[in-house]
Write a protein that holds these residues in place. Structure first.
Motif, PDB file in Angstrom:
ATOM      1  N   THR A 144       0.794  -1.377  -0.213  1.00  0.00           N
ATOM      2  CA  THR A 144       0.098  -0.021  -0.061  1.00  0.00           C
ATOM      3  C   THR A 144       0.972   1.240  -0.109  1.00  0.00           C
ATOM      4  N   ASN A 145       2.177   1.230  -0.232  1.00  0.00           N
ATOM      5  CA  ASN A 145       3.176   2.296  -0.307  1.00  0.00           C
ATOM      6  C   ASN A 145       3.024   3.226   1.017  1.00  0.00           C
ATOM      7  N   ARG A 146       3.292   2.666   1.949  1.00  0.00           N
ATOM      8  CA  ARG A 146       3.128   3.499   3.193  1.00  0.00           C
ATOM      9  C   ARG A 146       4.554   4.303   3.171  1.00  0.00           C
ATOM     10  N   GLU A 147       5.495   3.683   2.497  1.00  0.00           N
ATOM     11  CA  GLU A 147       6.769   4.288   2.371  1.00  0.00           C
ATOM     12  C   GLU A 147       6.468   5.882   1.802  1.00  0.00           C
ATOM     13  N   GLY A 148       6.002   5.638   0.649  1.00  0.00           N
ATOM     14  CA  GLY A 148       5.862   6.837  -0.240  1.00  0.00           C
ATOM     15  C   GLY A 148       4.790   7.871   0.553  1.00  0.00           C
ATOM     16  N   HIS A 149       3.780   7.606   1.382  1.00  0.00           N
ATOM     17  CA  HIS A 149       2.829   8.444   2.011  1.00  0.00           C
ATOM     18  C   HIS A 149       3.837   9.271   3.100  1.00  0.00           C
ATOM     19  N   ALA A 150       4.482   8.291   3.827  1.00  0.00           N
ATOM     20  CA  ALA A 150       5.236   8.970   4.962  1.00  0.00           C
ATOM     21  C   ALA A 150       6.433   9.966   4.376  1.00  0.00           C
ATOM     22  N   ALA A 151       7.095   9.443   3.218  1.00  0.00           N
ATOM     23  CA  ALA A 151       8.261  10.398   2.645  1.00  0.00           C
ATOM     24  C   ALA A 151       7.521  11.827   2.197  1.00  0.00           C
ATOM     25  N   LYS A 152       6.419  11.707   1.752  1.00  0.00           N
ATOM     26  CA  LYS A 152       5.484  13.011   1.223  1.00  0.00           C
ATOM     27  C   LYS A 152       5.474  13.732   2.324  1.00  0.00           C
ATOM     28  N   VAL A 153       4.850  13.179   3.465  1.00  0.00           N
ATOM     29  CA  VAL A 153       4.776  14.126   4.605  1.00  0.00           C
ATOM     30  C   VAL A 153       6.229  14.586   5.241  1.00  0.00           C
ATOM     31  N   TYR A 154       7.010  13.804   5.156  1.00  0.00           N
ATOM     32  CA  TYR A 154       8.166  13.955   5.971  1.00  0.00           C
ATOM     33  C   TYR A 154       8.966  15.195   5.239  1.00  0.00           C
ATOM     34  N   PHE A 155       9.104  14.986   4.020  1.00  0.00           N
ATOM     35  CA  PHE A 155       9.881  16.078   3.249  1.00  0.00           C
ATOM     36  C   PHE A 155       9.159  17.357   3.107  1.00  0.00           C
ATOM     37  N   ASN A 156       7.629  17.442   3.106  1.00  0.00           N
ATOM     38  CA  ASN A 156       7.217  18.733   3.324  1.00  0.00           C
ATOM     39  C   ASN A 156       7.140  19.333   4.532  1.00  0.00           C
ATOM     40  N   ILE A 157       7.417  18.534   5.573  1.00  0.00           N
ATOM     41  CA  ILE A 157       7.679  19.108   7.030  1.00  0.00           C
ATOM     42  C   ILE A 157       9.036  19.697   6.867  1.00  0.00           C
ATOM     43  N   ILE A 158      10.014  18.834   6.430  1.00  0.00           N
ATOM     44  CA  ILE A 158      11.521  19.377   6.140  1.00  0.00           C
ATOM     45  C   ILE A 158      11.613  20.675   5.389  1.00  0.00           C
ATOM     46  N   PHE A 159      11.098  20.466   4.260  1.00  0.00           N
ATOM     47  CA  PHE A 159      11.405  21.624   3.322  1.00  0.00           C
ATOM     48  C   PHE A 159      10.417  22.721   3.152  1.00  0.00           C
ATOM     49  N   GLY A 160       9.102  22.557   4.047  1.00  0.00           N
ATOM     50  CA  GLY A 160       8.008  23.392   3.762  1.00  0.00           C
ATOM     51  C   GLY A 160       7.397  23.500   2.440  1.00  0.00           C
ATOM     52  N   ASN A 161       7.127  24.790   2.095  1.00  0.00           N
ATOM     53  CA  ASN A 161       6.734  25.059   0.823  1.00  0.00           C
ATOM     54  C   ASN A 161       7.559  25.566  -0.210  1.00  0.00           C
ATOM     55  N   GLU A 162       8.993  25.768   0.046  1.00  0.00           N
ATOM     56  CA  GLU A 162       9.915  26.497  -0.620  1.00  0.00           C
ATOM     57  C   GLU A 162      10.324  25.538  -1.580  1.00  0.00           C
ATOM     58  N   ILE A 163      10.795  24.151  -1.340  1.00  0.00           N
ATOM     59  CA  ILE A 163      11.336  23.196  -2.240  1.00  0.00           C
ATOM     60  C   ILE A 163      10.442  21.811  -2.335  1.00  0.00           C
ATOM     61  N   THR A 164      11.030  21.092  -3.267  1.00  0.00           N
ATOM     62  CA  THR A 164      10.737  19.710  -3.033  1.00  0.00           C
ATOM     63  C   THR A 164      11.889  19.063  -3.092  1.00  0.00           C
ATOM     64  N   ARG A 165      11.715  17.727  -2.939  1.00  0.00           N
ATOM     65  CA  ARG A 165      12.955  16.919  -3.189  1.00  0.00           C
ATOM     66  C   ARG A 165      13.643  16.995  -4.401  1.00  0.00           C
ATOM     67  N   GLU A 166      12.843  17.370  -5.578  1.00  0.00           N
ATOM     68  CA  GLU A 166      13.593  17.141  -6.856  1.00  0.00           C
ATOM     69  C   GLU A 166      13.997  18.787  -7.277  1.00  0.00           C
ATOM     70  N   THR A 167      13.820  19.711  -6.242  1.00  0.00           N
ATOM     71  CA  THR A 167      14.374  21.140  -6.529  1.00  0.00           C
ATOM     72  C   THR A 167      15.872  21.125  -6.312  1.00  0.00           C
ATOM     73  N   GLU A 168      16.401  22.080  -7.195  1.00  0.00           N
ATOM     74  CA  GLU A 168      18.048  22.286  -7.051  1.00  0.00           C
ATOM     75  C   GLU A 168      17.922  23.149  -5.810  1.00  0.00           C
ATOM     76  N   HIS A 169      18.588  22.731  -4.930  1.00  0.00           N
ATOM     77  CA  HIS A 169      18.803  23.184  -3.598  1.00  0.00           C
ATOM     78  C   HIS A 169      19.892  22.938  -2.581  1.00  0.00           C
ATOM     79  N   VAL A 170      20.671  23.510  -2.017  1.00  0.00           N
ATOM     80  CA  VAL A 170      21.765  23.066  -1.128  1.00  0.00           C
ATOM     81  C   VAL A 170      21.416  21.866  -0.288  1.00  0.00           C
ATOM     82  N   LYS A 171      20.065  21.967   0.120  1.00  0.00           N
ATOM     83  CA  LYS A 171      19.783  20.757   1.187  1.00  0.00           C
ATOM     84  C   LYS A 171      19.881  19.614   0.193  1.00  0.00           C
ATOM     85  N   ASN A 172      18.970  19.612  -0.904  1.00  0.00           N
ATOM     86  CA  ASN A 172      18.940  18.488  -1.743  1.00  0.00           C
ATOM     87  C   ASN A 172      20.445  17.971  -2.232  1.00  0.00           C
ATOM     88  N   ALA A 173      21.345  19.002  -2.449  1.00  0.00           N
ATOM     89  CA  ALA A 173      22.428  18.561  -2.827  1.00  0.00           C
ATOM     90  C   ALA A 173      23.387  17.726  -1.533  1.00  0.00           C
TER      91      ALA A 173
END
Length: 291
Positions: A144-173
């Motif tokens: 049921t892809n709980r990993e994917g659901h958890a990851a989406k919530v997790y990175f939304n909290i970490i990054f807020g609305n400024e970036i996503t996991r795919e954005t070119e950003h120092v944290k992603n680097a």
């Protein structure tokens, strides 16, 4: 026991002499091979002798070569990592599907709870009970892809609305850099145990040479996340990279004892292979840590 991480940042010639790594650039430096745990070559303008490459792989030294952007690109490891490799690969090809799916369930449950641990450290004010639910709802094979659901919530909290996991950003680097370090450790360990990194339990990408390493490292990604959040804010340069590489000097708990990360990973990987070959869950030993 090896303990040194050697990082090459200047144009250099690397060679072997009297069982020492010889680094010749502006100066001449020699490091005993027996003391090296990891060799990171950040500057692609290096030359390396074949004798040295063979000794690095024979001694199971994790060797990472970076690209022109100074990001990990190539891993150096031996073709044959174990004297019983043919037999072990045959076992790998015949691991039972039910064992693999159960292992993936356990890995994802651990990963989700370690993600919650990171968030508890940096975002104490938040209600994170949904992560307990994600872990509890993770089924065999995570169908049921709980990993994917958890990851989406997790990175939304970490990054807020400024970036996503795919954005070119120092944290992603920083995350990508740290994950590649982890991947190199797992790939080296898997090969040294006599198994193929290409054949995973969940990852099955035909273009990924490290499917199995990608599987097993999932449980430890949150440790890299913690280090990146702590050290990468507005830039990702030499100092930040050094702090991420220092993950190799972290001590984690496994089997009720403290070990340096590389040695803990060896114990964890070996325990997983015992489980996959026998189906006995008592063999599985996951690493744990506190911040």
């Amino acid at each position: 026991m090896s303990f040194r991480t050697v990082i090459i940042t200047k144009e250099s010639k690397l060679s072997l002499r009297m069982n020492h790594l010889v680094i010749k650039s502006d100066t001449l430096v020699q490091v005993p091979i027996s003391e090296i745990c990891c060799l990171i070559i950040e500057n692609p303008n290096i030359t390396m002798t074949g004798h040295l490459m063979n000794v690095l792989t024979e001694n199971k030294i994790m060797t990472i070569i970076c690209d022109k952007k100074h990001l990990p690109q190539t891993f150096l490891h031996s073709v044959y990592g174990h004297h019983r490799q043919s037999r072990l690969i045959e076992q790998q090809m015949n691991w039972q599907k039910s064992h693999k799916e159960r292992l993936w369930q356990l890995i994802i449950q651990k990963k989700i709870m370690y993600q919650k641990q990171v968030l508890n450290h940096y975002f104490r004010q938040l209600d994170l009970t949904m992560f307990d639910r994600y872990a509890e709802e993770t089924t065999s094979g995570d169908s049921t892809n709980r990993e994917g659901h958890a990851a989406k919530v997790y990175f939304n909290i970490i990054f807020g609305n400024e970036i996503t996991r795919e954005t070119e950003h120092v944290k992603n680097a920083g995350l990508d850099y740290g994950y590649q370090i982890l991947l190199a450790i797992f790939a080296r360990t898997i090969v040294s145990k006599g198994y193929l990194t290409e054949i995973g339990i969940k990852h099955r990408n035909e273009f990924n040479l490290y499917n199995l390493a990608s599987d097993l490292m999932e449980v430890m990604r949150p440790l890299v996340d913690y280090i990146v959040l702590k050290n990468v804010v507005n830039e990702f340069e030499k100092d930040e990279k050094r702090k991420i590489v220092d993950v190799l000097n972290c001590k984690v708990v496994i089997n009720n004892k403290l070990y340096y990360l590389v040695h803990a990973i060896e114990i964890y990987v070996e325990s997983v292979f015992k489980y996959l070959s026998t189906g006995n869950e008592k063999y599985i030993k996951f690493p744990s840590w506190k911040y």
